[in-house]
Design a protein around this motif. Structure first.
Motif, PDB file in Angstrom:
ATOM      1  N   UNK A  76      39.308  -3.984  16.831  1.00  0.00           N
ATOM      2  CA  UNK A  76      38.009  -4.609  16.566  1.00  0.00           C
ATOM      3  C   UNK A  76      38.126  -5.608  15.416  1.00  0.00           C
ATOM      4  N   UNK A  77      38.751  -5.196  14.324  1.00  0.00           N
ATOM      5  CA  UNK A  77      38.782  -6.056  13.137  1.00  0.00           C
ATOM      6  C   UNK A  77      39.668  -7.275  13.335  1.00  0.00           C
ATOM      7  N   UNK A  78      40.809  -7.105  14.034  1.00  0.00           N
ATOM      8  CA  UNK A  78      41.681  -8.270  14.185  1.00  0.00           C
ATOM      9  C   UNK A  78      41.138  -9.213  15.256  1.00  0.00           C
ATOM     10  N   UNK A  79      40.429  -8.678  16.252  1.00  0.00           N
ATOM     11  CA  UNK A  79      39.904  -9.541  17.312  1.00  0.00           C
ATOM     12  C   UNK A  79      38.737 -10.378  16.809  1.00  0.00           C
ATOM     13  N   UNK A  80      37.773  -9.741  16.195  1.00  0.00           N
ATOM     14  CA  UNK A  80      36.582 -10.470  15.737  1.00  0.00           C
ATOM     15  C   UNK A  80      36.815 -11.048  14.348  1.00  0.00           C
ATOM     16  N   UNK A  81      37.995 -11.606  14.142  1.00  0.00           N
ATOM     17  CA  UNK A  81      38.451 -12.031  12.821  1.00  0.00           C
ATOM     18  C   UNK A  81      37.474 -12.971  12.115  1.00  0.00           C
ATOM     19  N   UNK A  82      37.157 -14.079  12.768  1.00  0.00           N
ATOM     20  CA  UNK A  82      36.333 -15.084  12.082  1.00  0.00           C
ATOM     21  C   UNK A  82      34.903 -14.602  11.889  1.00  0.00           C
ATOM     22  N   UNK A  83      34.395 -13.833  12.866  1.00  0.00           N
ATOM     23  CA  UNK A  83      33.039 -13.294  12.718  1.00  0.00           C
ATOM     24  C   UNK A  83      32.979 -12.381  11.504  1.00  0.00           C
ATOM     25  N   UNK A  84      34.016 -11.556  11.340  1.00  0.00           N
ATOM     26  CA  UNK A  84      34.023 -10.641  10.209  1.00  0.00           C
ATOM     27  C   UNK A  84      34.240 -11.370   8.893  1.00  0.00           C
ATOM     28  N   UNK A 137      29.716  -4.157  24.408  1.00  0.00           N
ATOM     29  CA  UNK A 137      29.982  -4.840  25.679  1.00  0.00           C
ATOM     30  C   UNK A 137      31.460  -4.953  25.981  1.00  0.00           C
ATOM     31  N   UNK A 138      32.277  -4.898  24.948  1.00  0.00           N
ATOM     32  CA  UNK A 138      33.722  -4.969  25.155  1.00  0.00           C
ATOM     33  C   UNK A 138      34.308  -6.258  24.630  1.00  0.00           C
ATOM     34  N   UNK A 139      35.602  -6.198  24.279  1.00  0.00           N
ATOM     35  CA  UNK A 139      36.314  -7.356  23.739  1.00  0.00           C
ATOM     36  C   UNK A 139      37.500  -7.661  24.652  1.00  0.00           C
ATOM     37  N   UNK A 140      37.936  -8.927  24.642  1.00  0.00           N
ATOM     38  CA  UNK A 140      39.087  -9.286  25.471  1.00  0.00           C
ATOM     39  C   UNK A 140      40.391  -8.815  24.847  1.00  0.00           C
ATOM     40  N   UNK A 141      40.759  -7.557  25.081  1.00  0.00           N
ATOM     41  CA  UNK A 141      41.995  -7.044  24.473  1.00  0.00           C
ATOM     42  C   UNK A 141      42.992  -6.633  25.544  1.00  0.00           C
ATOM     43  N   UNK A 142      44.273  -6.781  25.186  1.00  0.00           N
ATOM     44  CA  UNK A 142      45.345  -6.431  26.125  1.00  0.00           C
ATOM     45  C   UNK A 142      45.766  -4.974  25.934  1.00  0.00           C
ATOM     46  N   UNK A 143      46.902  -4.606  26.534  1.00  0.00           N
ATOM     47  CA  UNK A 143      47.266  -3.188  26.494  1.00  0.00           C
ATOM     48  C   UNK A 143      47.639  -2.695  25.094  1.00  0.00           C
ATOM     49  N   UNK A 144      48.085  -3.621  24.227  1.00  0.00           N
ATOM     50  CA  UNK A 144      48.369  -3.212  22.851  1.00  0.00           C
ATOM     51  C   UNK A 144      47.074  -3.076  22.057  1.00  0.00           C
ATOM     52  N   UNK A 145      46.072  -3.859  22.481  1.00  0.00           N
ATOM     53  CA  UNK A 145      44.827  -3.901  21.721  1.00  0.00           C
ATOM     54  C   UNK A 145      44.666  -5.231  21.012  1.00  0.00           C
ATOM     55  N   UNK A 146      45.612  -6.154  21.273  1.00  0.00           N
ATOM     56  CA  UNK A 146      45.514  -7.485  20.677  1.00  0.00           C
ATOM     57  C   UNK A 146      44.610  -8.369  21.523  1.00  0.00           C
ATOM     58  N   UNK A 147      44.044  -9.369  20.860  1.00  0.00           N
ATOM     59  CA  UNK A 147      43.102 -10.248  21.536  1.00  0.00           C
ATOM     60  C   UNK A 147      43.805 -11.140  22.558  1.00  0.00           C
ATOM     61  N   UNK A 148      43.158 -11.303  23.699  1.00  0.00           N
ATOM     62  CA  UNK A 148      43.611 -12.273  24.689  1.00  0.00           C
ATOM     63  C   UNK A 148      42.748 -13.514  24.500  1.00  0.00           C
ATOM     64  N   UNK A 149      43.378 -14.684  24.399  1.00  0.00           N
ATOM     65  CA  UNK A 149      42.608 -15.910  24.225  1.00  0.00           C
ATOM     66  C   UNK A 149      42.524 -16.305  22.771  1.00  0.00           C
ATOM     67  N   UNK A 150      41.842 -17.411  22.530  1.00  0.00           N
ATOM     68  CA  UNK A 150      41.810 -18.008  21.195  1.00  0.00           C
ATOM     69  C   UNK A 150      40.888 -17.290  20.234  1.00  0.00           C
ATOM     70  N   UNK A 151      40.706 -17.889  19.062  1.00  0.00           N
ATOM     71  CA  UNK A 151      39.915 -17.266  18.001  1.00  0.00           C
ATOM     72  C   UNK A 151      38.439 -17.043  18.352  1.00  0.00           C
ATOM     73  N   UNK A 152      37.982 -17.650  19.459  1.00  0.00           N
ATOM     74  CA  UNK A 152      36.553 -17.493  19.803  1.00  0.00           C
ATOM     75  C   UNK A 152      36.367 -16.827  21.159  1.00  0.00           C
ATOM     76  N   UNK A 153      37.438 -16.242  21.690  1.00  0.00           N
ATOM     77  CA  UNK A 153      37.354 -15.745  23.072  1.00  0.00           C
ATOM     78  C   UNK A 153      36.402 -14.555  23.211  1.00  0.00           C
ATOM     79  N   UNK A 154      35.994 -13.973  22.093  1.00  0.00           N
ATOM     80  CA  UNK A 154      35.088 -12.820  22.175  1.00  0.00           C
ATOM     81  C   UNK A 154      33.634 -13.232  22.044  1.00  0.00           C
ATOM     82  N   UNK A 155      33.426 -14.546  21.892  1.00  0.00           N
ATOM     83  CA  UNK A 155      32.071 -15.043  21.665  1.00  0.00           C
ATOM     84  C   UNK A 155      31.280 -14.995  22.965  1.00  0.00           C
TER      85      UNK A 155
END
Lengths: 334, 503
Positions: A76-84, A137-155
């Motif tokens: 959660x924290x590494x994916x929503x980096x800029x929002x946080x 709602x869920x975040x775009x994460x892969x099997x490791x839990x890292x974000x798929x897509x760029x810095x705004x892909x969860x927007x």
């Protein structure tokens, strides 16, 4: 045990939304309800002794997530980096602003810090609402839990509505709190404001709850959603009848039901993956070992009730309504 | 710049900055609680003035400590998510305990203390000051337990998923590294608060400010606390050093720029020449024979391992090359550099000790100058030096942390030589899979924001320092008797009461 910890974390979020919700609201309403400097000081002093303790609920929610569900925390924290980051900047500015606003006797100084308080209260409430809703709602994460897509892909627009939901709720909650804790004109203004704006301000919250329920809801969480609506309407009715305490308490019920509706809908996921449901983090695959959870359970079994007792005592000590006449003259070094 | 370097810079900047506020808060809050205790017991207005004056500076500083602390918690998840996944089972526990058992107490009771002057009885109000200050120490304990686990992992096994798994919270909380670090850090905090008291109070004495007894008592308190703290720092530092020779021999060899194993080993006082990263051969040290052996093992003739031999040992134990993994970026498959940056460890170690010693010396000098009711010296140099000396223990603390954290590289979790095999992690593997742009944004934003806040805090501290007692004590009301102008026990139910403290 994992389920228990899921509930504990939901409880910390509840504490945060309920408590910091109103102090966010007081900050946002500073220019609306406080017509001059003294009135603004009345408002700030209604939350002065408690806002810091309120914020700790979020810090502990974060730390408890780290300890009980490290994979959830990390993703959660590494994916929503800029929002946080934006949220952090707002929290920093806000904390400093409350403490520093009254330390210099100058109109310009106070005006600038007022701007900081107002804007950061909006940004922080929006930011945390955004993060919470996108988590559900869920975040775009892969099997490791890292974000798929760029810095705004969860927007997502659902996240933005969720941000507005917490901001809107905080407005109402903060105005109710002001009505409950002040006297004189501010109190009247706050009451009138809630009755006028509540239907609009609470709309995003209703939309957010419905969106979540249509996507993930079950009977229990639909039930909780209905409770939110009833409690909110009831709260306004009690305020109309002049009972601020009951109105505030009913709004509290609405927050409890909101947290149940959101976290209940997510369960047993803690962080759904929007890339592939197989990558979703659940209470099982994201949690710490049972030993760690046991240790944490003991700590919270003693810690949490103690927190409730002494924070409750704080609210009791500062239970009196305050008004313009209670505010001392400014006394700072020249 | 890659994500790893940027994340390390961010962690370094935010941590050193955060740790400027923390020791002052810990040290000063206990001293303020002591001042208030003296006031409650004696009723002497001098102690009330001290409580109010130093308490106000404490609050200005505390606000910054809190807000920068939140960043610390968040960046484990934001910037070091691979680390958080790997160690969460162990590392998260002390962090959560800090929040639940200490930080809640701090923020709640500080609020009660600030606003409770006329809402609580004198004793209950004093109890809030103690609850707050003791909780800051408890906070430090839990955070140091978390940090010490990274320096010396104990209480864990490797789980089926290949991650450290907590098996004994007792071992983590009683890690000998924690037990050694805690008193060292607490003495460091008192040294900071002591220098703060001495510097500011001497300046007021020199200015011949009103309320001379307040400043005189503050100098005395600060000077004694500073001197005792330095003795404490030396003893606990020696103890910590001996542990470190066992637990992280490379860090200590690097701190001494000791290339080759020596028996007995000499202690380097200072080095001439290039303490460069790759090689310590070119260093000409001024040394004290056999002293390093004694510092390491309490034995003047013992062997101390040098950097070169340790490199060979580390390569045999933890591999010569980083694993081939795209997440490691340009480091993937490359040789591992086991030698921490020598100039940083070597000079960090010396600057830590040097600045610590200066601050104690300043306390002793101040005590001598104002002994027996003497006036502070006139002239320009005295106040300037005294104010400047406030910085020395801050610098000592910062260099101490830089030394201890950077000396652990390339590990984020340093291996425990006597612990479970496999409980260690390279810093390069710990970082989040974020973009350079994101991390660059966060480093820039936080650095600029911290810089701006430093200016504001500095401005306010200066203003309140210069304002003296008059700036923080409410004007004396009607003459209700000397030393008792404000009766906090009077809790009338009059709704028109003006708050004793309000934002």
């Amino acid at each position: 045990m994992e389920t228990f910890w899921f509930c504990v974390i939901a409880l910390f979020w509840l504490g945060f939304l309920f408590l910091e919700g109103f102090d966010f609201g007081v900050g946002m309403l500073l220019p609306v309800l406080g017509k001059d400097n003294t009135e603004r000081r009345v408002m700030i002093n209604t939350i002065g002794p408690v806002w810091d303790g309120n914020e700790v609920w979020l810090i502990v929610a974060g730390a408890a997530t780290f300890a009980a569900f490290p994979l959830w925390y990390a993703s959660l924290f590494s994916t929503a980096f800029l929002a946080l980051l934006l949220f952090l900047v707002a929290l920093i500015g806000r904390g400093v602003a409350f403490e520093y606003r009254g330390k210099v006797d100058s109109e310009r100084w106070r005006k600038n810090w007022d701007r900081v308080i107002i804007s950061t209260s909006w940004v922080a409430s929006f930011g945390i609402g955004f993060v919470l809703t996108t988590n559900v709602h869920g975040l775009p994460i892969d099997e490791i839990g890292d974000r798929v897509g760029g810095p705004f892909s969860y927007l997502t627009w659902q996240g933005i509505v969720g941000g507005l939901a917490v901001s809107g709720f905080s407005l109402v909650h903060g105005a109710l709190f002001t009505a409950l804790k002040t006297e004189g004109e501010i109190r009247e203004r706050a009451r009138a404001l809630v009755l006028k704006m509540a239907p609009v301000a609470l709309l995003p919250l209703v939309v957010t709850l419905l969106l979540v329920q249509f996507e993930f809801g079950g009977p229990a969480t639909w039930g909780a959603t209905v409770v939110v609506l009833l409690a909110a309407v009831g709260s306004l009715a009690r305020l109309w009848a002049g009972r601020e305490g009951q109105a505030f308490a009913l709004m509290g019920v609405a927050v409890v039901a909101t947290v149940i509706a959101l976290f209940g809908a997510m369960y047993p996921n803690v962080l759904p993956s929007t890339v592939d449901p197989a990558f979703s983090l659940t209470i099982e695959n994201a949690s710490s070992s049972s030993y760690t959870l046991t240790v944490m359970t003991w700590v919270s079994a003693f810690g949490a009730p103690a927190v409730l007792v002494y924070q409750g005592w704080t609210y009791w000590v500062f239970r009196k309504r305050i008004g313009v006449k209670n505010i001392p003259p400014v006394h700072v070094p020249s | 710049m890659n994500v790893l370097d940027l994340s390390r810079w961010q962690f370094g900047i935010t941590t050193v900055y955060h740790f400027l506020m923390v020791p002052l808060t810990i040290g000063l809050s206990l001293l303020v609680a002591a001042m208030q205790t003296a006031w409650v017991r004696t009723g002497d207005r001098k102690y009330l003035a001290m409580t109010k004056f130093w308490g106000k500076l404490l609050l200005i500083n505390f606000a910054m400590g809190v807000v920068t602390g939140i960043v610390q918690e968040f960046q484990f998840g934001m910037n070091w998510s691979a680390y958080s996944r790997f160690v969460g089972d162990v590392f998260g526990a002390p962090l959560a305990m800090e929040g639940l058992a200490a930080f809640f107490v701090e923020s709640t009771f500080l609020g009660l203390w600030i606003f409770g002057w006329d809402r609580l009885s004198k004793k209950a109000h004093l109890a809030c000051a103690w609850a707050f200050s003791l909780a800051t120490m408890l906070s430090a304990y839990f955070i140091l337990a978390a940090n010490s686990w990274m320096q010396h992992p104990v209480g864990t096994i490797i789980s089926d998923e290949g991650r450290p798994q907590l098996v004994s919270i007792g071992e983590v909380l009683t890690n000998n590294t924690t037990l050694a670090a805690f008193p060292h850090v607490i003495f460091g905090a008192f040294a900071v608060a002591a220098a703060f008291l001495v510097g500011i109070a001497c300046w007021h004495l020199w200015k011949r400010s009103d309320e001379e007894p307040v400043w005189r008592a503050s100098v005395k308190l600060g000077a004694w606390v500073g001197i005792v703290s330095f003795v404490g720092l030396a003893i606990t530092g020696d103890f910590q050093g001996k542990l470190m020779f066992q637990q992280q021999p490379m860090k200590m060899a690097a701190a001494e720029a000791l290339c080759h194993t020596e028996e007995p080993a000499a202690f380097s006082i200072f080095a001439v020449g290039d303490v460069s990263r790759a090689d310590c051969e070119s260093v000409k040290s001024v040394t004290v024979p056999a002293l390093l052996s004694f510092l390491a093992h309490n034995d003047f003739s013992s062997e101390v391992k040098g950097v070169q031999d340790l490199v060979t040992e580390y390569q045999a134990k933890y591999g010569e090359n980083y694993p081939v993994d795209e997440r490691l970026g340009e480091l993937s498959g490359q040789p591992i550099d086991y030698v921490p940056m020598l100039p940083v460890t070597y000079w960090g170690f010396r600057l830590m000790i040097g600045f610590g010693a200066i601050s104690a010396l300043v306390g002793a000098v101040a005590l001598w100058l104002v002994r027996g009711g003497r006036q502070a010296p006139t002239g320009k140099w005295f106040p300037r030096l005294m104010l400047l000396s406030i910085a020395t223990p801050f610098l000592g603390n910062s260099f101490g942390w830089i030394f201890t954290e950077m000396g652990r590289q390339p590990f984020v979790v340093a291996p425990n030589p006597t612990g479970v095999d496999g409980v260690w992690m390279f810093t390069a593997s710990a970082v989040s899979a974020n973009t350079v742009g994101e991390v660059l944004t966060s480093v820039t934003v936080l650095t600029l924001l911290y810089g701006a806040l430093a200016v504001v805090e500095g401005f306010l501290l200066k203003k309140y320092v210069a304002g003296g007692v008059a700036g923080v004590m409410p004007p004396v009301k009607a003459p209700t008797g000397d030393g008792k102008d404000k009766d906090s026990d009077d809790k009338s139910d009059d709704d028109d009461d003006v708050l004793a403290f309000a934002y």
